[in-house]
Design a protein around this motif. Structure first.
Motif, PDB file in Angstrom:
ATOM      1  N   ILE A  74       0.816  -1.218   0.000  1.00 44.36           N
ATOM      2  CA  ILE A  74       0.000   0.000   0.000  1.00 44.36           C
ATOM      3  C   ILE A  74       0.850   1.269   0.000  1.00 44.36           C
ATOM      4  O   ILE A  74       0.509   2.260   0.652  1.00 44.36           O
ATOM      5  CB  ILE A  74      -0.985   0.002   1.197  1.00 44.36           C
ATOM      6  N   CYS A  75       1.946   1.251  -0.745  1.00 47.70           N
ATOM      7  CA  CYS A  75       2.780   2.446  -0.893  1.00 47.70           C
ATOM      8  C   CYS A  75       2.516   3.058  -2.260  1.00 47.70           C
ATOM      9  O   CYS A  75       2.729   2.411  -3.284  1.00 47.70           O
ATOM     10  CB  CYS A  75       4.256   2.086  -0.752  1.00 47.70           C
ATOM     11  N   TYR A  76       2.066   4.307  -2.281  1.00 49.21           N
ATOM     12  CA  TYR A  76       1.624   4.930  -3.533  1.00 49.21           C
ATOM     13  C   TYR A  76       2.306   6.257  -3.856  1.00 49.21           C
ATOM     14  O   TYR A  76       1.960   6.886  -4.851  1.00 49.21           O
ATOM     15  CB  TYR A  76       0.112   5.177  -3.484  1.00 49.21           C
ATOM     16  N   SER A  77       3.252   6.701  -3.032  1.00 47.65           N
ATOM     17  CA  SER A  77       3.837   8.016  -3.279  1.00 47.65           C
ATOM     18  C   SER A  77       5.265   8.078  -2.733  1.00 47.65           C
ATOM     19  O   SER A  77       5.655   7.274  -1.878  1.00 47.65           O
ATOM     20  CB  SER A  77       2.998   9.100  -2.580  1.00 47.65           C
ATOM     21  N   PRO A  78       6.036   9.048  -3.211  1.00 48.97           N
ATOM     22  CA  PRO A  78       7.394   9.208  -2.678  1.00 48.97           C
ATOM     23  C   PRO A  78       7.399   9.549  -1.196  1.00 48.97           C
ATOM     24  O   PRO A  78       8.290   9.099  -0.463  1.00 48.97           O
ATOM     25  CB  PRO A  78       7.985  10.333  -3.530  1.00 48.97           C
ATOM     26  N   ASN A  79       6.436  10.325  -0.728  1.00 45.42           N
ATOM     27  CA  ASN A  79       6.403  10.650   0.703  1.00 45.42           C
ATOM     28  C   ASN A  79       6.182   9.404   1.544  1.00 45.42           C
ATOM     29  O   ASN A  79       6.802   9.223   2.604  1.00 45.42           O
ATOM     30  CB  ASN A  79       5.299  11.668   0.993  1.00 45.42           C
ATOM     31  N   GLU A  80       5.300   8.503   1.089  1.00 44.65           N
ATOM     32  CA  GLU A  80       5.057   7.273   1.832  1.00 44.65           C
ATOM     33  C   GLU A  80       6.289   6.372   1.809  1.00 44.65           C
ATOM     34  O   GLU A  80       6.615   5.719   2.803  1.00 44.65           O
ATOM     35  CB  GLU A  80       3.843   6.552   1.242  1.00 44.65           C
ATOM     36  N   ALA A  81       6.985   6.348   0.670  1.00 43.77           N
ATOM     37  CA  ALA A  81       8.204   5.543   0.585  1.00 43.77           C
ATOM     38  C   ALA A  81       9.294   6.100   1.497  1.00 43.77           C
ATOM     39  O   ALA A  81       9.986   5.341   2.199  1.00 43.77           O
ATOM     40  CB  ALA A  81       8.697   5.500  -0.856  1.00 43.77           C
ATOM     41  N   LEU A  82       9.447   7.404   1.504  1.00 45.27           N
ATOM     42  CA  LEU A  82      10.471   8.018   2.343  1.00 45.27           C
ATOM     43  C   LEU A  82      10.181   7.783   3.818  1.00 45.27           C
ATOM     44  O   LEU A  82      11.096   7.531   4.619  1.00 45.27           O
ATOM     45  CB  LEU A  82      10.549   9.517   2.042  1.00 45.27           C
ATOM     46  N   ALA A  83       8.906   7.825   4.194  1.00 46.59           N
ATOM     47  CA  ALA A  83       8.534   7.530   5.580  1.00 46.59           C
ATOM     48  C   ALA A  83       8.914   6.103   5.949  1.00 46.59           C
ATOM     49  O   ALA A  83       9.394   5.833   7.057  1.00 46.59           O
ATOM     50  CB  ALA A  83       7.033   7.745   5.774  1.00 46.59           C
ATOM     51  N   ALA A  84       8.722   5.172   5.015  1.00 47.40           N
ATOM     52  CA  ALA A  84       9.081   3.776   5.269  1.00 47.40           C
ATOM     53  C   ALA A  84      10.588   3.605   5.389  1.00 47.40           C
ATOM     54  O   ALA A  84      11.069   2.853   6.249  1.00 47.40           O
ATOM     55  CB  ALA A  84       8.532   2.891   4.157  1.00 47.40           C
ATOM     56  N   VAL A  85      11.339   4.278   4.527  1.00 46.95           N
ATOM     57  CA  VAL A  85      12.800   4.194   4.605  1.00 46.95           C
ATOM     58  C   VAL A  85      13.284   4.655   5.970  1.00 46.95           C
ATOM     59  O   VAL A  85      14.127   4.006   6.610  1.00 46.95           O
ATOM     60  CB  VAL A  85      13.445   5.034   3.478  1.00 46.95           C
ATOM     61  N   ARG A  86      12.746   5.762   6.447  1.00 50.10           N
ATOM     62  CA  ARG A  86      13.171   6.271   7.756  1.00 50.10           C
ATOM     63  C   ARG A  86      12.714   5.351   8.883  1.00 50.10           C
ATOM     64  O   ARG A  86      13.451   5.096   9.845  1.00 50.10           O
ATOM     65  CB  ARG A  86      12.620   7.686   7.968  1.00 50.10           C
ATOM     66  N   ALA A  87      11.494   4.841   8.764  1.00 50.64           N
ATOM     67  CA  ALA A  87      10.937   4.022   9.847  1.00 50.64           C
ATOM     68  C   ALA A  87      11.640   2.678   9.981  1.00 50.64           C
ATOM     69  O   ALA A  87      11.881   2.199  11.096  1.00 50.64           O
ATOM     70  CB  ALA A  87       9.439   3.813   9.617  1.00 50.64           C
ATOM     71  N   PHE A  88      11.960   2.032   8.844  1.00 51.85           N
ATOM     72  CA  PHE A  88      12.457   0.656   8.892  1.00 51.85           C
ATOM     73  C   PHE A  88      13.971   0.537   8.801  1.00 51.85           C
ATOM     74  O   PHE A  88      14.499  -0.575   8.855  1.00 51.85           O
ATOM     75  CB  PHE A  88      11.798  -0.168   7.780  1.00 51.85           C
ATOM     76  N   GLN A  89      14.666   1.670   8.703  1.00 55.20           N
ATOM     77  CA  GLN A  89      16.125   1.609   8.657  1.00 55.20           C
ATOM     78  C   GLN A  89      16.656   0.903   9.907  1.00 55.20           C
ATOM     79  O   GLN A  89      16.345   1.299  11.031  1.00 55.20           O
ATOM     80  CB  GLN A  89      16.707   3.017   8.565  1.00 55.20           C
ATOM     81  N   GLY A  90      17.411  -0.160   9.708  1.00 59.38           N
ATOM     82  CA  GLY A  90      17.959  -0.907  10.828  1.00 59.38           C
ATOM     83  C   GLY A  90      16.980  -1.851  11.484  1.00 59.38           C
ATOM     84  O   GLY A  90      17.321  -2.520  12.475  1.00 59.38           O
ATOM     85  N   ARG A  91      15.769  -1.960  10.923  1.00 58.23           N
ATOM     86  CA  ARG A  91      14.723  -2.785  11.545  1.00 58.23           C
ATOM     87  C   ARG A  91      14.149  -3.829  10.587  1.00 58.23           C
ATOM     88  O   ARG A  91      13.137  -4.447  10.902  1.00 58.23           O
ATOM     89  CB  ARG A  91      13.584  -1.909  12.066  1.00 58.23           C
TER      90      ARG A  91
END
Length: 297
Positions: A74-91
């Motif tokens: 359910i990722c549809y935009s660059p903002n949503e992707a960037l949020a995921a990159v920040r959230a899941f980094q190292g996780r």
């Protein structure tokens, strides 16, 4: 046992993916959704209520890890992707994003992954409402492949069909042919790729657990169909003739969701070379049409 998070897993191929993971019996599966859709699965799952568009909410889901695999349907935009990159980094150990044939637009067919290179594609801040569907997915892919510090694969799929298709795109054609209602189409000779909801789930499962393949990966059932061939298949099963008109004559309400101006086909040789074996489109399409005709889908 792998710890797996599925973002968007309560319906269609997302639900099928969760059930595949559960039946395998080797994973601790968590489904993260907004909590608006009730869903029963083939085994016990953990559930998280997550607003995918809210970075704080997504970060809480990431913090419930670390995760061996995250499936993001359910990722549809660059903002949503960037949020995921920040959230899941190292996780997260591996991240699998659902993308689309729409990243290619119309033109070259069959489309090969390098036709749209997300490692070089320009992106900028933006929400899903700021761009069309294909551009949103192009930029979301670009963010993941240019910014993520964890392995990412993006499944690029065509129109997904199945008895559980809540958009009822194949139903549209079957029902209009059965009822003698016109269908507006621009190009009967255009070829299209399709994939079943069952095979989509199976491919996602493989992409997450059965390979270390990274980058964009095309996936579709083997064998394209022209729009004329698809209508002919429906005619043969229903015993009725399709009434096909140019789109401008049929009217907006009768415009086909398969109304492509030119062929729109995926080259699936990358996934095949990595070991995945696709089923043939005609192995499942006639049965699905039959289910719709009989009211079982």
């Amino acid at each position: 046992m792998g710890k797996v998070l599925v973002l968007g897993g309560t319906r269609y191929f997302g639900k099928r993916l969760v059930n595949l993971l559960l039946r395998e019996g080797a994973h601790d599966v968590t489904v993260a959704t907004r909590g608006l859709t009730e869903a029963e699965f083939d085994g016990p799952v953990n559930r998280l209520t997550v607003d995918r568009s809210d970075e704080t909410s997504l970060a809480k889901a990431a913090e419930a890890g670390p995760w061996d695999i995250v499936y993001d349907n359910i990722c549809y935009s660059p903002n949503e992707a960037l949020a995921a990159v920040r959230a899941f980094q190292g996780r997260v150990g591996r991240y699998v994003m659902t993308s689309t044939l729409s990243v290619y637009g119309f033109g070259k067919s069959p489309a090969v992954e390098n036709d749209v290179n997300p490692y070089e594609y320009a992106w900028g801040a933006g929400e899903r409402t700021d761009m069309d569907y294909g551009e949103g997915k192009r930029q979301a892919e670009a963010v993941f492949f240019q910014q993520a510090g964890f392995p990412v694969a993006a499944m690029r799929i065509p129109i997904v069909l199945g008895p559980d298709d809540y958009t009822r795109r194949l139903h549209f054609h079957v029902e209009r042919i059965m009822n003698g209602t016109p269908i507006g189409l621009p190009n009967l000779a255009a070829e299209m790729s399709f994939i079943s909801s069952a095979e989509t789930a199976d491919f996602l499962h493989w992409l997450g657990t059965g390979t270390d393949l990274a980058g964009p990966v095309n996936a579709s059932s083997d064998g394209a169909l022209t729009i004329s061939e698809l209508l002919g298949l429906i005619e043969g099963i229903t015993g009725k003739r399709a009434i096909v008109l140019p789109e401008e004559e049929a009217g907006p309400e009768n415009e086909s969701p398969f109304g492509v101006p030119s062929s729109w086909v995926l080259d699936i040789s990358k996934a095949k070379a990595a070991g995945y074996r696709f089923g043939k489109v005609m192995d499942w399409m006639p049965d699905l049409v039959g289910q719709i005709v009989e009211g079982k889908a």
